[in-house]
Design a protein around this motif. Structure first.
Motif, PDB file in Angstrom:
ATOM      1  N   ASN A 168       0.847  -1.188   0.000  1.00 16.26           N
ATOM      2  CA  ASN A 168       0.000   0.000   0.000  1.00 16.26           C
ATOM      3  C   ASN A 168       0.882   1.238   0.000  1.00 16.26           C
ATOM      4  O   ASN A 168       1.537   1.553   0.995  1.00 16.26           O
ATOM      5  CB  ASN A 168      -0.918   0.017   1.223  1.00 16.26           C
ATOM      6  CG  ASN A 168      -1.797   1.256   1.256  1.00 16.26           C
ATOM      7  OD1 ASN A 168      -1.990   1.917   0.233  1.00 16.26           O
ATOM      8  ND2 ASN A 168      -2.325   1.583   2.415  1.00 16.26           N
ATOM      9  N   THR A 169       0.901   1.963  -1.112  1.00 16.34           N
ATOM     10  CA  THR A 169       1.696   3.191  -1.191  1.00 16.34           C
ATOM     11  C   THR A 169       0.959   4.381  -0.603  1.00 16.34           C
ATOM     12  O   THR A 169       1.491   5.499  -0.614  1.00 16.34           O
ATOM     13  CB  THR A 169       2.068   3.493  -2.653  1.00 16.34           C
ATOM     14  OG1 THR A 169       0.869   3.636  -3.438  1.00 16.34           O
ATOM     15  CG2 THR A 169       2.928   2.374  -3.236  1.00 16.34           C
ATOM     16  N   LEU A 212       3.578  -6.206  -5.800  1.00 17.27           N
ATOM     17  CA  LEU A 212       2.649  -5.334  -6.508  1.00 17.27           C
ATOM     18  C   LEU A 212       2.320  -4.121  -5.640  1.00 17.27           C
ATOM     19  O   LEU A 212       2.144  -4.248  -4.429  1.00 17.27           O
ATOM     20  CB  LEU A 212       1.377  -6.081  -6.887  1.00 17.27           C
ATOM     21  CG  LEU A 212       1.604  -7.303  -7.793  1.00 17.27           C
ATOM     22  CD1 LEU A 212       1.483  -8.586  -6.983  1.00 17.27           C
ATOM     23  CD2 LEU A 212       0.625  -7.311  -8.961  1.00 17.27           C
ATOM     24  N   MET A 213       2.237  -2.963  -6.265  1.00 17.38           N
ATOM     25  CA  MET A 213       1.920  -1.723  -5.573  1.00 17.38           C
ATOM     26  C   MET A 213       1.300  -0.758  -6.581  1.00 17.38           C
ATOM     27  O   MET A 213       1.318  -1.013  -7.793  1.00 17.38           O
ATOM     28  CB  MET A 213       3.184  -1.116  -4.956  1.00 17.38           C
ATOM     29  CG  MET A 213       4.183  -0.609  -5.977  1.00 17.38           C
ATOM     30  SD  MET A 213       5.801  -0.207  -5.279  1.00 17.38           S
ATOM     31  CE  MET A 213       6.566  -1.832  -5.313  1.00 17.38           C
ATOM     32  N   HIS A 214       0.757   0.348  -6.091  1.00 20.03           N
ATOM     33  CA  HIS A 214       0.172   1.317  -7.020  1.00 20.03           C
ATOM     34  C   HIS A 214       1.235   2.255  -7.585  1.00 20.03           C
ATOM     35  O   HIS A 214       1.525   2.240  -8.769  1.00 20.03           O
ATOM     36  CB  HIS A 214      -0.932   2.126  -6.344  1.00 20.03           C
ATOM     37  CG  HIS A 214      -1.547   3.139  -7.275  1.00 20.03           C
ATOM     38  ND1 HIS A 214      -2.239   2.774  -8.402  1.00 20.03           N
ATOM     39  CD2 HIS A 214      -1.528   4.500  -7.260  1.00 20.03           C
ATOM     40  CE1 HIS A 214      -2.633   3.863  -9.047  1.00 20.03           C
ATOM     41  NE2 HIS A 214      -2.208   4.926  -8.379  1.00 20.03           N
ATOM     42  N   ARG A 215       1.822   3.069  -6.746  1.00 25.82           N
ATOM     43  CA  ARG A 215       2.860   3.986  -7.224  1.00 25.82           C
ATOM     44  C   ARG A 215       4.175   3.222  -7.444  1.00 25.82           C
ATOM     45  O   ARG A 215       4.533   2.381  -6.624  1.00 25.82           O
ATOM     46  CB  ARG A 215       3.109   5.109  -6.215  1.00 25.82           C
ATOM     47  CG  ARG A 215       1.913   5.985  -5.876  1.00 25.82           C
ATOM     48  CD  ARG A 215       2.318   6.989  -4.814  1.00 25.82           C
ATOM     49  NE  ARG A 215       1.195   7.678  -4.217  1.00 25.82           N
ATOM     50  CZ  ARG A 215       0.866   8.954  -4.445  1.00 25.82           C
ATOM     51  NH1 ARG A 215       1.598   9.657  -5.297  1.00 25.82           N
ATOM     52  NH2 ARG A 215      -0.171   9.517  -3.858  1.00 25.82           N
ATOM     53  N   ALA A 241       3.714  -2.088 -10.871  1.00 21.07           N
ATOM     54  CA  ALA A 241       3.052  -0.895 -10.327  1.00 21.07           C
ATOM     55  C   ALA A 241       2.187  -0.286 -11.431  1.00 21.07           C
ATOM     56  O   ALA A 241       2.181  -0.762 -12.572  1.00 21.07           O
ATOM     57  CB  ALA A 241       4.072   0.106  -9.811  1.00 21.07           C
ATOM     58  N   GLY A 242       1.467   0.762 -11.091  1.00 19.21           N
ATOM     59  CA  GLY A 242       0.636   1.478 -12.057  1.00 19.21           C
ATOM     60  C   GLY A 242       0.898   2.973 -11.956  1.00 19.21           C
ATOM     61  O   GLY A 242       2.005   3.434 -12.053  1.00 19.21           O
ATOM     62  N   HIS A 243      -0.181   3.743 -11.784  1.00 20.51           N
ATOM     63  CA  HIS A 243      -0.161   5.167 -11.426  1.00 20.51           C
ATOM     64  C   HIS A 243       0.108   6.110 -12.585  1.00 20.51           C
ATOM     65  O   HIS A 243      -0.579   7.126 -12.721  1.00 20.51           O
ATOM     66  CB  HIS A 243       0.862   5.410 -10.306  1.00 20.51           C
ATOM     67  CG  HIS A 243       0.802   6.788  -9.720  1.00 20.51           C
ATOM     68  ND1 HIS A 243      -0.342   7.311  -9.165  1.00 20.51           N
ATOM     69  CD2 HIS A 243       1.759   7.754  -9.602  1.00 20.51           C
ATOM     70  CE1 HIS A 243      -0.094   8.535  -8.723  1.00 20.51           C
ATOM     71  NE2 HIS A 243       1.170   8.822  -8.978  1.00 20.51           N
TER      72      HIS A 243
END
Length: 598
Positions: A168-169, A212-215, A241-243
């Motif tokens: 969790n970023t 795996l993470m968002h940012r 990641a994504g974002h």
């Protein structure tokens, strides 16, 4: 390219959030088959329960990119991705954050946005594991909503001898830590970092680890990722990641780090797939010790290395614009040029076009040009400029585009800036006063509309001995020194929303003169005053804004001049950057003039 997508769009079934069950035991109660293997989930793992594959060795899973952050009209893209994932039928699907638009504390709005998401997600036939993005957890209220309705904010589990770590970023929005988050310990915090280290120590011999993470925190400085990366050590692992809504494959320590693009989120698409700007989802297949990753958009499957840092690096060096201009106040006209260099280090033909917008003051020759550059070749060209030295605003704007192998690669616009970057002084010292109540209850539907309450705000002179009634109590003028190039009003005014405030600084000139200046607005509303008189060309919304920047002249008088910024914003994430041209270094800047003002 062949594909298995069938153009049949099942009706979107309504789904209640009550179907999202927060798990309170270590294992899922899945009863599809006696041989079905289930992962070892921690308590309250966010998941929609569905049968898992019973293949003991080979398996696959899908990764879905950002849906929000723009793209409000792109649900059909997300829906089609869900349908195709159903056709491919991986063991489960993970989404790397930004499921809803968010950025609100309104619980009814939150519930409505989550209901909309679950209605679209509900057609998925495999287990679904979401992790939070910055649109899903933007504040402590949204953090609590996630915890109550979805479950844990970070977690880990094993499946078929692989370890999955879901980070969790946005943990810094934890209600008990949001006000005093220790950024020296990075984005994850001690507790989450310790959790990851414990999970890695507990599972040292898995065949592969997926993080795996968002940012993409590994791209941030002093982010805390270094500690987790050290704990990963020499094991086999891959990071996702994504974002950024743009696909890029990075390589660190011989491991693959993917920044995935959007799956229905907002961005400007480009036809050249190597640029990474296209909607997609991913299918990851684990076969013994091998991990294969397919990047998939509707009707197409791309290799994992379609968009690499190597291509982006070459792309970033293709085109250079070098302005050479002398704004000479002692002459009636000022002249200069813009040197354009296109170096094609790519594998296909580049076709380039540049067009200058009409400008009554500037003479530009040529005002339109185009040329082609073959691979390995370099082309240079020059555009000449002439303008009255005392009437050079607004500045010239040009649009440029490039085709790569006949497909759109670049499409952008730029500003011809007549002042050298080295001659612009950035004002970092200010007296600040705020926040005050803006006088509106919500942002107007048309962001170009200026509320009457903002237009009627009286100009205030700094008085350190005076107390004012602010948005949340009594306030006074505060001296502020910014460590960055922007004045962060969000920090200075305590995350205020639907508010306004003032910033004042002083400029001392040896004589009466007109100087070029510019302000980069990071707010919804703004006005700028010099010695109590508004500079009309500096306002936001305004007529001649370029990407949030206003360019204008300041008519300085001899001695000290008072520069005042009035800034208003709806959502509280606001700042500004003020710059004044001072090529001969004769101006003085201060928050407290050293002598009486003239």
């Amino acid at each position: 390219m062949s594909h298995t997508y069938k153009q049949t769009m099942p009706s979107r079934k309504s789904i209640s959030c009550s179907k999202i069950i927060a798990i309170s035991i270590l294992y899922l109660a899945i009863t599809a088959t006696l041989t079905a293997q289930t992962p070892n989930f921690p308590e309250r793992m966010p998941i929609v329960e569905r049968p898992f594959s019973d293949d003991p060795d080979k398996f696959s899973f899908a990764i879905i990119g950002d849906k929000t952050g723009g793209g409000l009209d792109k649900w059909p893209v997300f829906d089609r991705a869900i349908d195709e994932i159903n056709t491919l039928k991986p063991d489960f699907a993970i989404m790397v954050g930004d499921l809803i638009q968010g950025d609100t504390r309104d619980l009814e709005q939150l519930a409505a946005e989550w209901k909309e998401f679950w209605q679209h997600e509900s057609d998925l036939i495999v287990p679904f594991l979401p992790l939070p993005g910055n649109h899903d957890i933007t504040n402590p209220v949204m953090y609590e909503y996630w915890k109550e309705h979805l479950g844990r904010t970070y977690s880990a589990f094993t499946y078929k001898n692989c370890l999955f770590i879901m980070l969790n970023t946005e943990e810094w929005h934890h209600p008990t830590q949001a006000e005093g988050w220790d950024w020296e310990k990075g984005w994850f915090g001690e507790e989450q970092t310790k959790y990851v280290e414990d999970q890695l120590a507990k599972h040292p011999d898995v065949r592969h680890t997926f993080v795996l993470m968002h940012r993409p925190i590994w791209l941030y400085e002093n982010s805390g990722w270094e500690q987790i990366e050290e704990a990963l050590g020499n094991r086999a692992y891959t990071v996702f990641a994504g974002h950024y809504h743009n696909l890029t494959l990075h390589t660190r320590n011989d491991h693959r780090y993917f920044v995935l693009g959007a799956t229905g989120g907002g961005f400007t698409p480009q036809e050249v797939r190597e640029y990474g700007a296209f909607d997609h989802y991913s299918i990851v297949t684990v076969d013994d010790e091998e991990v294969n990753i397919a990047i998939i958009e509707p009707g197409n499957i791309h290799p994992a290395d379609i968009s690499t840092t190597a291509f982006k690096d070459r792309l970033g060096n293709l085109l250079t614009f070098k302005p050479q201009f002398n704004l000479n106040r002692g002459q009636p006209f000022s002249n200069g040029n813009l040197e354009i260099t296109l170096e094609n280090t790519l594998e296909k033909l580049l076709e380039f076009e540049i067009v200058f917008n009409p400008n009554e003051n500037w003479q530009i020759s040529p005002n339109q040009l185009s040329f082609q550059v073959k691979p390995g070749q370099t082309t240079k060209t020059t555009v000449a400029f002439s303008v009255p030295s005392n009437d050079f605003l607004p500045l010239p704007i040009y649009n440029y585009s490039a085709l790569y192998g006949g497909e759109q690669l670049l499409n952008s616009r730029n500003l011809f800036h007549p002042i050298s970057r080295e001659d612009m002084r950035i004002l970092k010292d200010w007296m600040l006063l705020g926040p005050f109540v803006l006088g509106v209850t919500e942002a107007p539907a048309d962001r170009n509309e200026v509320p009457q309450s903002f237009l009627e705000i009286p100009l205030l002179e700094p008085n350190p001995d005076k107390t004012y009634q602010g948005q949340s109590g009594e306030i006074t003028w505060q001296e502020h020194r910014s460590e960055s190039e922007r004045i962060n009003l969000n920090d200075a005014f305590g995350d205020a929303e639907l508010a306004y405030g003032f910033g004042t600084s002083y400029i001392k000139s040896p004589d009466a003169r007109r100087v070029f200046a510019q302000i980069g607005w990071g707010s919804n509303l703004g006005r700028l005053y010099l010695n109590g008189v508004e500079i009309s060309g500096a306002a936001i919304p305004g007529k001649h804004l370029f990407s949030g920047w206003a360019h204008f002249e300041l008519p300085l008088k001899a001695g000290w001049n008072t520069l005042t910024i009035l800034s208003g914003d709806y959502n509280g994430w606001w700042d500004y950057r003020m710059e004044v041209a001072d090529a001969t270094d004769v101006l003085e800047f201060s928050t407290q003039p050293t002598d009486s003002q003239d």
